[in-house]
Design an enzyme around this catalytic site. Sequence first.
Site, PDB file in Angstrom:
ATOM      1  N   GLU A   1      -5.575   4.404   5.705  1.00  0.00           N
ATOM      2  CA  GLU A   1      -5.282   4.185   4.213  1.00  0.00           C
ATOM      3  C   GLU A   1      -5.595   5.377   3.549  1.00  0.00           C
ATOM      4  O   GLU A   1      -4.874   5.699   2.724  1.00  0.00           O
ATOM      5  CB  GLU A   1      -5.980   3.006   3.909  1.00  0.00           C
ATOM      6  CG  GLU A   1      -5.510   2.412   2.620  1.00  0.00           C
ATOM      7  CD  GLU A   1      -6.002   0.875   2.031  1.00  0.00           C
ATOM      8  OE1 GLU A   1      -6.333   0.918   1.024  1.00  0.00           O
ATOM      9  OE2 GLU A   1      -5.682   0.305   3.106  1.00  0.00           O
TER      10      GLU A   1
ATOM     11  N   SER B   1     -11.336  -0.013   2.636  1.00  0.00           N
ATOM     12  CA  SER B   1     -10.584  -0.311   4.009  1.00  0.00           C
ATOM     13  C   SER B   1     -10.039   0.944   4.669  1.00  0.00           C
ATOM     14  O   SER B   1      -9.321   1.519   3.898  1.00  0.00           O
ATOM     15  CB  SER B   1      -9.557  -1.208   3.828  1.00  0.00           C
ATOM     16  OG  SER B   1     -10.013  -2.402   3.171  1.00  0.00           O
TER      17      SER B   1
ATOM     18  N   ARG C   1       0.700  -1.219  -0.032  1.00  0.00           N
ATOM     19  CA  ARG C   1      -0.105   0.009   0.023  1.00  0.00           C
ATOM     20  C   ARG C   1       0.804   1.392   0.093  1.00  0.00           C
ATOM     21  O   ARG C   1       0.535   2.267   0.486  1.00  0.00           O
ATOM     22  CB  ARG C   1      -0.914   0.152   1.142  1.00  0.00           C
ATOM     23  CG  ARG C   1      -1.991  -1.091   1.302  1.00  0.00           C
ATOM     24  CD  ARG C   1      -2.874  -1.286   0.238  1.00  0.00           C
ATOM     25  NE  ARG C   1      -3.646  -2.338   0.253  1.00  0.00           N
ATOM     26  CZ  ARG C   1      -3.604  -3.522  -0.316  1.00  0.00           C
ATOM     27  NH1 ARG C   1      -2.166  -3.645  -1.038  1.00  0.00           N
ATOM     28  NH2 ARG C   1      -4.354  -4.233  -0.212  1.00  0.00           N
TER      29      ARG C   1
END
Length: 351
Positions: free
Chosen positions: A343, A239, A160
């Site tokens: 995130e 998420s 990520r």
Amino acid sequence: MQELHDTPLAPLTTFRLGGPATRLVTATTDAEVIAAVREADAAGTPLLIVGGGSNLVIGDKGFEGTALRIATRGCELAGTRLELAAGEVWTDAVARTVEAGLAGVECLAGIPGSAGATPIQNVGAYGQEVSTTITEVIAYDRREGETVTLTNEECAFSYRHSRFKADPERHVVLRVRFALEDADGLSAPLRYAETARALGVEPGDRVPLAEARKTVLKLRAGKGMVLDPEDHDTWSAGSFFTNPILTDADFAVFHARVRERLGEGAEPPAYPAGAGHTKTSAAWLIDKAGFTKGYGSGPARISTKHTLALTNRGAATTEDLLALAREVVAGVREAFGITLVNEPVMVGVGL
């Protein structure tokens, strides 16, 4: 280019949250994108890049500066090579690759947002990450004032993360190039156990591309991860927290804490994450810390379908959302000694 002033940004985000931008510019060509960036940089005006808006948390006060919405289009397939303009809708692009019989991104179906955002976050799901198929990223380098082509290695991909996320003020992604696989209509080897189970096969097996995509879409929809304007569980950024990656020493401490809290037989999720590191599940941490599906009594709550998604139930403000996020972070830290990391990108706000 279209130009608007004092325009709400909330409709451009999947959270449907955020105040207005001083100026909103919509660019439909690479040249327009570059011109808008150069104009803002020359004037010293703060610049916010907006793609599909699926990874943005914008403050209630909005953005004082120029918000640049990238609405470029272009999808070129040549053999197994794919080039996407930054503004292309990612879910549509995945569907095209499956229709063309090409494997490599089929398990990334249903992820909202634009193609240009995928290398920034190194978007991944169900055992695939774009870093395994991206060959080059064409971007405008704001520091050098020129268009550059960055190789996969130069993108510095990790979980990520990428060089674009590490230095968000430097590059504006214009186009992304991929190398896919012609496996005679079959998917890439399935690397995610849940997907394999849903398809009735073993991890490592291949299945027809259309079946892989259909199954992933079904799994995502069951977790509220496919956009639906009528379903408030999808008014989210997907998420909200990344899965923590711990050193072996930190994981041992965490493991002991889990057993102390949940009992001697308790075992937290653990996945290899490179030498000396283990990844665990943010969703598991949230649930075991007491934040179950549907948690909350206000206009921002945890999704009723997935503990990792924080949602706007229709009347939330960004501050409502952040209050919930802070509560979850504090609760997980108190329970397990792990600090969750958001995130989505925060604009004018923070945890």
